[in-house]
Motif scaffolding. Structure first.
Motif, PDB file in Angstrom:
ATOM      1  N   HIS A   1       0.740  -1.035  -0.029  1.00  0.00           N
ATOM      2  CA  HIS A   1       0.047  -0.198   0.002  1.00  0.00           C
ATOM      3  C   HIS A   1       1.058   1.299  -0.132  1.00  0.00           C
TER       4      HIS A   1
ATOM      5  N   HIS B   1       1.054   3.924   1.846  1.00  0.00           N
ATOM      6  CA  HIS B   1       1.654   4.794   2.872  1.00  0.00           C
ATOM      7  C   HIS B   1       3.297   4.798   2.944  1.00  0.00           C
TER       8      HIS B   1
ATOM      9  N   ASP C   1       5.543   4.858   4.938  1.00  0.00           N
ATOM     10  CA  ASP C   1       6.538   3.898   5.529  1.00  0.00           C
ATOM     11  C   ASP C   1       6.852   2.928   4.718  1.00  0.00           C
ATOM     12  N   HIS C   2       6.021   2.486   3.637  1.00  0.00           N
ATOM     13  CA  HIS C   2       6.327   1.468   2.814  1.00  0.00           C
ATOM     14  C   HIS C   2       6.857   1.486   1.426  1.00  0.00           C
TER      15      HIS C   2
ATOM     16  N   HIS D   1      -7.230  -2.278   5.789  1.00  0.00           N
ATOM     17  CA  HIS D   1      -6.374  -1.341   6.564  1.00  0.00           C
ATOM     18  C   HIS D   1      -6.786  -0.145   7.006  1.00  0.00           C
TER      19      HIS D   1
ATOM     20  N   ASP E   1       0.246  -4.144   5.798  1.00  0.00           N
ATOM     21  CA  ASP E   1      -0.580  -3.698   7.069  1.00  0.00           C
ATOM     22  C   ASP E   1      -1.809  -4.210   6.930  1.00  0.00           C
TER      23      ASP E   1
END
Ligand code: ZN
Ligand code: ZN
Length: 327
Positions: free
Chosen positions: A100, A102, A104-105, A183, A206
């Motif tokens: 996904h 976000h 942090d990914h 998520h 996530d």
């Protein structure tokens, strides 16, 4: 037969029946430590090329892995113009799988993009849409993809995945099948990878628990992977445990706690059936958040909570940035 010959026979016999997977942790945390955010390299043990599972931290993870000796058997040739981490990034990583969008990914991929080599970014269409509209749009960052706004630098092909359909991954021996995850309002993804020996490994981005998310996404995945466990073909499950059990459901925001992970693994065990169906199954815990508060390390608490209630006897694995793990 002397001992050495027996060892050799065991080694060669097993190499025919079992290949396994090779994992390098580039980023171990679910936030907030920039430079150590969710990303893993994955390949089949019988292959030379890797893909990544998410891309929260890339170059920093490659430097840490180089320093830990994770690439000692794939050193950059003397003739290569690249550093060791540059060689791995540009020559050995053949694609990114993004669960996904976000930050942090995907932050590591975006930041490394100017010096990266051409490769596909594999994801579901909804994830590609965010990557294209919100990041590679010449406002947040130059458009290194081959679609979307403005001039297209064309380095990254946005290769779409279709839910529940096997797709061969270019320049690797792996195939992949994607499943959607819930998520907290965002669509996340689980990727099931199969190697040439028909062994599989699954990586879940996530996800919240089905009961909290009011979803059946995890239940569907458990039904799909149960036969591989029955056939002893599943080499590992990557799944998140972001928070400890002290986090109330209303503050999970699409994440799991040890209690919820164990509940979900119980449902998986139900689909597999038999005595101790998940005993010794490798479960790699991802996405534990770094804490800025004094006191107990969240990983210690999460590890204790998982082990204290590990009636299924699964093998919980916690990796650190730069670790190389054979599964
Ligand atoms: Zn995350
Ligand atoms: Zn997320």
């Amino acid at each position: 037969m002397n001992k050495h010959l027996i060892m050799a026979a065991l080694c060669c016999y097993s190499s025919f029946s079992f290949a396994g997977f090779d994992v390098i942790t580039l980023g171990a945390k679910g936030g907030i430590q920039d430079g150590n955010l969710t990303a893993f390299m994955l390949k089949s043990n019988t292959d030379n090329n890797y893909i990544t599972l998410d891309a929260g931290s890339i170059v920093n993870g490659l430097i840490a892995a180089t320093n830990k000796g994770a690439f000692n058997d794939m050193m950059a040739p003397i003739s290569s113009p690249y550093t060791q981490e540059g060689y791995i990034l540009t020559q050995k990583i053949q694609g990114y799988f993004i669960s996904h969008a976000h930050l942090d990914h995907i932050a590591g991929l975006i930041i490394a993009s100017p010096d990266d080599s051409n490769k596909p970014i594999y994801a579901l269409p909804s994830v590609h849409q965010t990557i294209s509209q919100d990041y590679f749009n010449w406002k947040a960052w130059p458009n290194f993809t081959s679609q979307g706004e403005g001039f297209k630098l064309g380095k990254y092909e946005l290769a779409p995945l279709t839910i529940n359909q096997w797709l061969p991954i270019a320049n690797t021996e792996l195939k992949v099948k994607a499943f959607p995850l819930s998520h907290s309002g965002a669509e996340s993804t689980a990727f099931l990878f199969k190697n040439a020996a028909n062994e599989v490994i699954i990586y879940l981005g996530d996800t919240g628990p089905d009961a909290v998310e009011k979803s059946t996404a995890l239940d569907t995945i458990w039904q799909q992977i149960a036969p591989y466990i029955q056939q002893k073909k599943l080499k590992g499950i990557f799944i998140e445990t972001s928070f400890s059990n002290s986090t109330p459901d209303k503050l999970l925001f699409g994440h799991l706690t040890p209690r919820w992970l164990l509940t979900e693994l119980d449902s998986l065990a139900g689909y597999v059936g038999g005595e101790q169906p998940l005993k010794d199954l490798n479960v790699i815990i991802t996405h534990i958040k770094h804490s800025l508060k004094k006191g107990t390390n969240p990983q210690t608490v999460i590890e204790q909570e998982l082990q204290a209630d590990n009636k299924l006897g699964v093998n919980f694995i916690f990796t650190e940035q730069g670790d190389r793990t054979l599964l």
